[in-house]
Design a protein around this motif. Structure first.
Motif, PDB file in Angstrom:
ATOM      1  N   LYS A   2       0.806  -1.196   0.056  1.00  0.00           N
ATOM      2  CA  LYS A   2      -0.209   0.034  -0.068  1.00  0.00           C
ATOM      3  C   LYS A   2       0.854   1.346  -0.109  1.00  0.00           C
ATOM      4  CE  LYS A   2      -3.914  -2.269   2.029  1.00  0.00           C
ATOM      5  NZ  LYS A   2      -5.196  -2.010   3.003  1.00  0.00           N
ATOM      6  N   LYS A  42       2.097   1.439  -9.008  1.00  0.00           N
ATOM      7  CA  LYS A  42       1.529   0.422  -9.652  1.00  0.00           C
ATOM      8  C   LYS A  42       2.888  -0.337 -10.172  1.00  0.00           C
ATOM      9  CE  LYS A  42      -0.924  -2.312 -11.829  1.00  0.00           C
ATOM     10  NZ  LYS A  42      -1.668  -3.325 -11.087  1.00  0.00           N
ATOM     11  N   GLY A  45       4.367  -2.725  -7.894  1.00  0.00           N
ATOM     12  CA  GLY A  45       3.383  -3.836  -7.306  1.00  0.00           C
ATOM     13  C   GLY A  45       2.435  -3.273  -6.053  1.00  0.00           C
ATOM     14  N   VAL A  46       2.534  -1.874  -5.856  1.00  0.00           N
ATOM     15  CA  VAL A  46       1.442  -1.520  -5.195  1.00  0.00           C
ATOM     16  C   VAL A  46      -0.039  -1.403  -5.474  1.00  0.00           C
ATOM     17  CG1 VAL A  46       0.697   0.819  -4.039  1.00  0.00           C
ATOM     18  CG2 VAL A  46       3.108   0.204  -4.047  1.00  0.00           C
ATOM     19  N   ASP A  47      -0.928  -2.119  -4.723  1.00  0.00           N
ATOM     20  CA  ASP A  47      -2.029  -2.416  -5.243  1.00  0.00           C
ATOM     21  C   ASP A  47      -3.252  -1.465  -4.637  1.00  0.00           C
ATOM     22  OD1 ASP A  47      -2.146  -3.587  -2.786  1.00  0.00           O
ATOM     23  OD2 ASP A  47      -1.867  -5.519  -3.487  1.00  0.00           O
ATOM     24  N   GLU A  48      -3.067  -0.546  -3.582  1.00  0.00           N
ATOM     25  CA  GLU A  48      -3.679   0.421  -3.165  1.00  0.00           C
ATOM     26  C   GLU A  48      -3.291   1.594  -2.843  1.00  0.00           C
ATOM     27  OE1 GLU A  48      -7.179   0.863   0.291  1.00  0.00           O
ATOM     28  OE2 GLU A  48      -6.358  -1.270  -0.037  1.00  0.00           O
ATOM     29  N   GLU A  68      -8.704   4.048 -11.953  1.00  0.00           N
ATOM     30  CA  GLU A  68      -8.385   2.998 -11.319  1.00  0.00           C
ATOM     31  C   GLU A  68      -8.593   1.902 -12.224  1.00  0.00           C
ATOM     32  OE1 GLU A  68     -10.360   2.823  -6.834  1.00  0.00           O
ATOM     33  OE2 GLU A  68     -11.669   2.783  -8.382  1.00  0.00           O
ATOM     34  N   THR A  69      -9.470   1.785 -13.001  1.00  0.00           N
ATOM     35  CA  THR A  69      -9.585   0.576 -13.837  1.00  0.00           C
ATOM     36  C   THR A  69      -8.528   0.541 -15.124  1.00  0.00           C
ATOM     37  OG1 THR A  69     -11.957   1.328 -13.836  1.00  0.00           O
ATOM     38  CG2 THR A  69     -11.406  -0.749 -14.891  1.00  0.00           C
ATOM     39  N   GLY A  72      -5.321  -0.203 -13.075  1.00  0.00           N
ATOM     40  CA  GLY A  72      -5.551  -1.516 -12.329  1.00  0.00           C
ATOM     41  C   GLY A  72      -4.908  -1.400 -10.710  1.00  0.00           C
ATOM     42  N   ILE A  73      -5.395  -0.233 -10.246  1.00  0.00           N
ATOM     43  CA  ILE A  73      -4.882  -0.011  -8.865  1.00  0.00           C
ATOM     44  C   ILE A  73      -6.173   0.611  -8.026  1.00  0.00           C
ATOM     45  CG2 ILE A  73      -4.314   2.303  -9.068  1.00  0.00           C
ATOM     46  CD1 ILE A  73      -1.715   1.829  -7.391  1.00  0.00           C
ATOM     47  N   LYS A  74      -6.345   0.150  -6.768  1.00  0.00           N
ATOM     48  CA  LYS A  74      -7.387   0.784  -6.037  1.00  0.00           C
ATOM     49  C   LYS A  74      -6.855   2.104  -5.358  1.00  0.00           C
ATOM     50  CE  LYS A  74     -10.361  -0.493  -1.830  1.00  0.00           C
ATOM     51  NZ  LYS A  74     -10.464  -1.321  -0.789  1.00  0.00           N
TER      52      LYS A  74
END
Length: 361
Positions: A2, A42, A45-48, A68-69, A72-74
Motif C-alpha cells: 500500500k 503501480k 506492485g503497489v495495489d492500493e 482505477e480501472t 488497475g489499482i485501488k
C-alpha cells in the motif's frame, strides 16, 4: 503493498491553476501531477493508494476513478476535517494502511516529481532492517532546507539540522518514505509533523535510514519550480525513453506534444515545452520553457516563454507572454498584448499589456 500520498490543502502557491482543480490534478507534462506517482507505485506492485486530503475529496475521487480501472489499482480517500500536518494523516488512515501482511508502506508528498526509484528503495529497506527509510536528495543551497546528517556508508540517519547557518551537509528530505507498520504506533491522532516530531525519534533509536535519490528531484508546488521541474523531467525522458519526445525541423531540444495537438507551419518549439491534448498552435508561433495545457489555442506569430498557459485559454496573434506569466483556465489574451509575469485568474480577457509582474483579478 500500500501507499499513502499526502495531498494536503488548497495549493495556494499554484494559483490561479488550483482555482479550477485541486493541486494534484494540475497537469504536469500532459498528465495530472499525482498520476506520475500512482503509475510509478503501480509499476513496483503497489495495489492500493490512499489519498490523505482535506480539500475537494469528491473532485479528486471522481476524476481518479476513471484511472482505477485503466491502471488497475485501488484508490481511496482518507479525509481530514482539519489540517493534520504530515504525520497526523498517517494516524488517521491507520486502518487503511495496516492489512496484517507485515509489508512496509510508501508515503509520498504529492508535490514531488522524480524518476521514483521505488524498487531500489524496497531493496534498500529490506537490506538495512530498520523501521523507516527516507529518500534524500543533494541540493546546492542546503541553508534553505532541513538537512539530513547520515552515515555515508550505512545510510543510518544521525540527526536533522533545520536551515543550518553553517555547512553541515547537502542532503535534504525528498518527501518519499518507506515505513514499517510499527511507525504508526509512534504517531498520535493530532496535527503533527513527520519530519520534526516522528523521524528525529526514530533516528534517536537508530532505526531510520536514508537512501540518496539517483536522478533528478523537484518540488513542483510553485510556478518557478514547476517550470524547472519540467526541464528536468524532459531531460530524464531524453535519457530513458526518448521515443516519447517530439522531433522534427521545428523542434529544438526536449519537447512533448500530445498526439491530438495541431502545430502550424513555420513554428519554432522548444526547448522544454509541453503541449497538451487538443491544443492548436497556429503558424509562426515561438514556444520555449512553457506548458500549454489542454484545449489552448496559440494564434499566429505569438511568442510564449517561461510561462504556464491554463486549460482552454487563448493567446492572440503577435502577443508576447513571458517571465513566469500564469494564465488560469479560460483566459483570453488579445492580439498584440504583452504580458510580463502577469498572474491571471480564470475566465478573464486581457485587452491591455501587463508591463510588470502583477495579479489580474
Amino acid at each position: 503493498m500500500k501507499a499513502l500520498i499526502l495531498v494536503g490543502g488548497f495549493g495556494t502557491r499554484l494559483r490561479p491553476l488550483t482555482l479550477s482543480v485541486p493541486k494534484p490534478l494540475v497537469d504536469f507534462a500532459n498528465k495530472p501531477m499525482i498520476l506520475h506517482q500512482i503509475e510509478a507505485l503501480k509499476a513496483i506492485g503497489v495495489d492500493e493508494v490512499v489519498l490523505a486530503i482535506n480539500y475537494q475529496p469528491e473532485v479528486m475521487l471522481s476524476f481518479l476513478k476513471a484511472f482505477e480501472t485503466k491502471i488497475g489499482i485501488k484508490i481511496t480517500c482518507s479525509q481530514e476535517t482539519e489540517p493534520m500536518g504530515t504525520a497526523g494523516p498517517l494516524a488517521l488512515a491507520r486502518d487503511k494502511l495496516i492489512d496484517g501482511s507485515g509489508e512496509p508502506f510508501f508515503v509520498l508528498n504529492s508535490d514531488v516529481i522524480s524518476e521514483y526509484p521505488l524498487k531500489q528503495m524496497v531493496d534498500f529497506h529490506a537490506k538495512h532492517g530498520g523501521e523507516a527509510s527516507i529518500m534524500v536528495t543533494k541540493v546546492d543551497e542546503p541553508s534553505k532546507y532541513g538537512v539530513v546528517i547520515l552515515d555515508e556508508e550505512t545510510g543510518k540517519v544521525e540527526r536533522f539540522v533545520e536551515k543550518p547557518k553553517i555547512f553541515v551537509g547537502n542532503k535534504i528530505n525528498a518527501g518519499i518514505y518507506l515505513l514499517n507498520a510499527s511507525v504508526l504506533d509512534r504517531i498520535e491522532l493530532r496535527p503533527t509533523s513527520i519530519e520534526k516530531e516522528v523521524f528525529p525519534k526514530i533516528a534517536q533509536d537508530k532505526k531510520l535510514f536514508a537512501m540518496v535519490l539517483p536522478g533528478f528531484w523537484m518540488d513542483i508546488g510553485q510556478p518557478r519550480d514547476y517550470i524547472s521541474g519540467l526541464r528536468l523531467y524532459l531531460d530524464s525522458l531524453r535519457r530513458n525513453t526518448s521515443d516519447k519526445l517530439a522531433n522534427g525541423l521545428n523542434i529544438v531540444g526536449n519537447v512533448i506534444v500530445d498526439d491530438t495537438a495541431q502545430i502550424g507551419e513555420g513554428c519554432l518549439i522548444g526547448p522544454d515545452v509541453a503541449i497538451g491534448p487538443g491544443c492548436v498552435v497556429e503558424a509562426g508561433v515561438r514556444l520555449s520553457r512553457c506548458t500549454i495545457m489542454r484545449g489552448v489555442r496559440i494564434k499566429k506569430h505569438a511568442c510564449v516563454s517561461g510561462s504556464i498557459i491554463g486549460w482552454h485559454s487563448t493567446v492572440g496573434q503577435w502577443a508576447r507572454v513571458e517571465n513566469m506569466t500564469i494564465l488560469g483556465e479560460d483566459v483570453h489574451v488579445s492580439d498584440e498584448v504583452y504580458s510580463n509575469g502577469g498572474v491571471v485568474l480564470p475566465h478573464k480577457e486581457i485587452k491591455s499589456s501587463i508591463l510588470k509582474p502583477e495579479i489580474v483579478m
